[in-house]
Design a protein around this motif. Structure first.
Motif, PDB file in Angstrom:
ATOM      1  N   GLY A 230       0.810  -0.962  -0.051  1.00 18.61           N
ATOM      2  CA  GLY A 230       0.096   0.033  -0.233  1.00 18.61           C
ATOM      3  C   GLY A 230       0.683   1.337   0.080  1.00 18.61           C
ATOM      4  O   GLY A 230       1.566   1.696  -0.274  1.00 18.61           O
ATOM      5  N   THR A 369       2.371  -1.209  -7.563  1.00 19.01           N
ATOM      6  CA  THR A 369       0.933  -0.381  -6.499  1.00 19.01           C
ATOM      7  C   THR A 369       0.665   0.411  -7.882  1.00 19.01           C
ATOM      8  O   THR A 369      -0.015   1.169  -8.215  1.00 19.01           O
ATOM      9  CB  THR A 369       1.517   0.031  -5.688  1.00 19.01           C
ATOM     10  N   HIS A 401      -7.163  -3.789  -0.199  1.00 21.52           N
ATOM     11  CA  HIS A 401      -6.971  -3.277   0.796  1.00 21.52           C
ATOM     12  C   HIS A 401      -5.872  -1.805  -0.354  1.00 21.52           C
ATOM     13  O   HIS A 401      -5.575  -0.745   0.631  1.00 21.52           O
ATOM     14  CB  HIS A 401      -5.872  -3.540   1.097  1.00 21.52           C
ATOM     15  N   LEU A 402      -5.735  -1.073  -1.642  1.00 25.70           N
ATOM     16  CA  LEU A 402      -5.630  -0.107  -2.116  1.00 25.70           C
ATOM     17  C   LEU A 402      -6.542   0.641  -2.587  1.00 25.70           C
ATOM     18  O   LEU A 402      -6.524   1.732  -3.606  1.00 25.70           O
ATOM     19  CB  LEU A 402      -5.276  -1.084  -3.530  1.00 25.70           C
TER      20      LEU A 402
END
Length: 451
Positions: A230, A369, A401-402
């Motif tokens: 993250g 990411t 979770h992103l």
């Protein structure tokens, strides 16, 4: 004046649902999803087998050997003939398939011959993908799912949009393993009215299609990144930067693709067979000199996670991929644009990550990411569906979770593209189809009058 009580829409929809037999509707939805998942699962399995065989064969061969050149030319010619003949036999399968489904659901195109469209779309798309053209499977899968849902239209013609949209949702779910994105796509892109019967049908068809491809056939994540860390709170300028950059890139991508399509429409001197063969010939050349931007032998998003190339090389790859994607799609062959957009978005994310890693602003393990932010951003900028883009990318890589960062990038990209007055790509494609239909009618009218 007679008194007419005003009932809440939910009560009216519930009454309509009871009159239509909720159990019948649920059975139709579940069967639509299961059949769509099975058909598209077969499609994905065949393409995986063919692409794996091509990669294995090319890896052990000298590409400039006469025997290899002859085999490559014969294979590309066979794929081009297959794609071209099927397109001539069933013109509705040309391109993505998503604009056609939306127009049929809106009553702006005549009903389709669903069984014919299904097998033609299946084979023609498999030919284009196997040849290495930079087209995607998602639009064709949505159209194949819509044809499966269309099986029920004779039972209740008034509810035809429900079956088309529900089948399309099942197709997108089966193509990407993304039921939530499929649901968002139905209501965000296809502008489907949110009614209780429609919600029930689309949700059940998405659920059963996901069950078929993810549980029964076990395809798993499309992008199983090794690491997907993250962002720290101090790095939340990165989604804004990625979103605005991809918004600009999406506006350029849409403009280039649509202008190339319209130029080909005006080029009366360019025969249809030449338009079909040209991208296959380009693919043959690229397989020899620049295979990284082709569809079958090219770089994948997962490879970009660990590939450390300079920014200039990544910029050239991105430009080449976009150019070849536009040429491939403009030919009119059966194939979508969403998977090439996602790959180009991951390249844009890698291009953004390269200087930031060198400057120490992001850690090397955060490259994946940024790839995810690039994919969500370019998808949202081109299609102008930020919720669908964010949900799709998170479901494809398992990066829930992103969610805050991905949503921020998606909305920033959509707002940037809107600010640049860029038309969403499917709106442009639908308008082109309707314009072509109007021109054909206008050309046919003088002939009918003379006869």
């Amino acid at each position: 004046m007679a008194f007419r009580p005003s009932l809440p829409p939910f009560i009216l929809e519930s009454a309509a649902l009871r009159s239509q037999s909720a159990w019948t509707l649920m059975a139709q939805a579940l069967l639509t999803g299961l059949v769509s998942g099975g058909v598209i699962g077969l499609f994905r399995w065949l393409y995986t087998i063919i692409n794996g065989a091509v990669r294995a064969h090319m890896a052990g061969q000298d590409p400039f050997a006469p025997a290899t050149l002859a085999l490559m030319a014969a294979g590309l010619l066979l794929m081009a003939l297959t794609a071209g003949l099927l397109l001539r036999y069933e013109p509705l399968i040309g391109g993505s398939g998503i604009p056609q489904v939306e127009l049929i659901a809106a009553g702006k195109l005549p009903p389709m011959r669903w069984a014919r469209v299904l097998w033609c779309k299946f084979v023609a798309t498999l030919a284009a993908l196997s040849a290495g053209l930079s087209v995607g499977r998602e639009g064709p899968c949505i159209m194949m799912g819509a044809t499966v849902g269309y099986m029920w239209h004779d039972r209740c013609r008034a509810n035809r949009p429900r079956y088309l949209v529900g089948g399309g949702v099942a197709g997108m779910t089966a193509a990407f393993g993304a039921p939530v994105a499929g649901m968002f796509f139905a209501f965000e892109e296809m502008k489907t009215p949110l009614t209780l019967p429609m919600l029930l049908f689309t949700s059940l068809s998405a659920l059963s299609a996901w069950f078929m491809v993810d549980v029964v056939l076990d395809f798993g994540l499309v992008f199983p990144f090794a690491r997907l860390p993250g962002l720290h709170w101090s790095q939340y300028w990165l989604p804004l930067l990625a979103g605005m950059s991809c918004g600009l890139l999406g506006a350029v991508y849409n403009a280039g693709m649509i202008r190339l399509l319209l130029w080909q429409d005006r080029a009366r001197w360019l025969p249809g067979p030449v338009r079909i063969v040209f991208p296959f010939a380009c693919c043959g050349v690229l397989l020899l000199v620049w295979p990284e931007i082709t569809g079958n032998m090219g770089l994948t998003t997962l490879q970009l996670e660990h590939l450390r190339l300079p920014a200039l090389a990544l910029a050239l790859l991105l430009a080449g991929k976009i150019a070849f994607s536009c040429v491939s799609f403009a030919s009119g062959v059966s194939g979508g644009i969403l998977m090439p957009i996602l790959l180009a978005g991951s390249m844009a994310g890698a291009l953004l990550a390269a200087p930031l890693r060198d400057a120490g602003l992001v850690a090397p393990e955060q490259t994946a990411t940024l790839l995810v932010l690039g994919m969500a951003g370019l998808f949202s900028a081109s299609v102008r569906t930020p919720l669908t883009g964010a949900a799709l990318v998170m479901e494809m890589c398992g990066g829930f979770h992103l969610a805050p960062a991905v949503l921020l990038a998606a909305f920033a990209a959509a707002f940037t593209a809107n600010a640049l007055h860029s038309t969403p790509v499917y709106d442009s494609l639908k308008e082109r189809i309707l314009d072509q239909r109007r021109r054909r009618r206008a050309a046919a009218s003088p002939t009918e009058e003379r006869s």
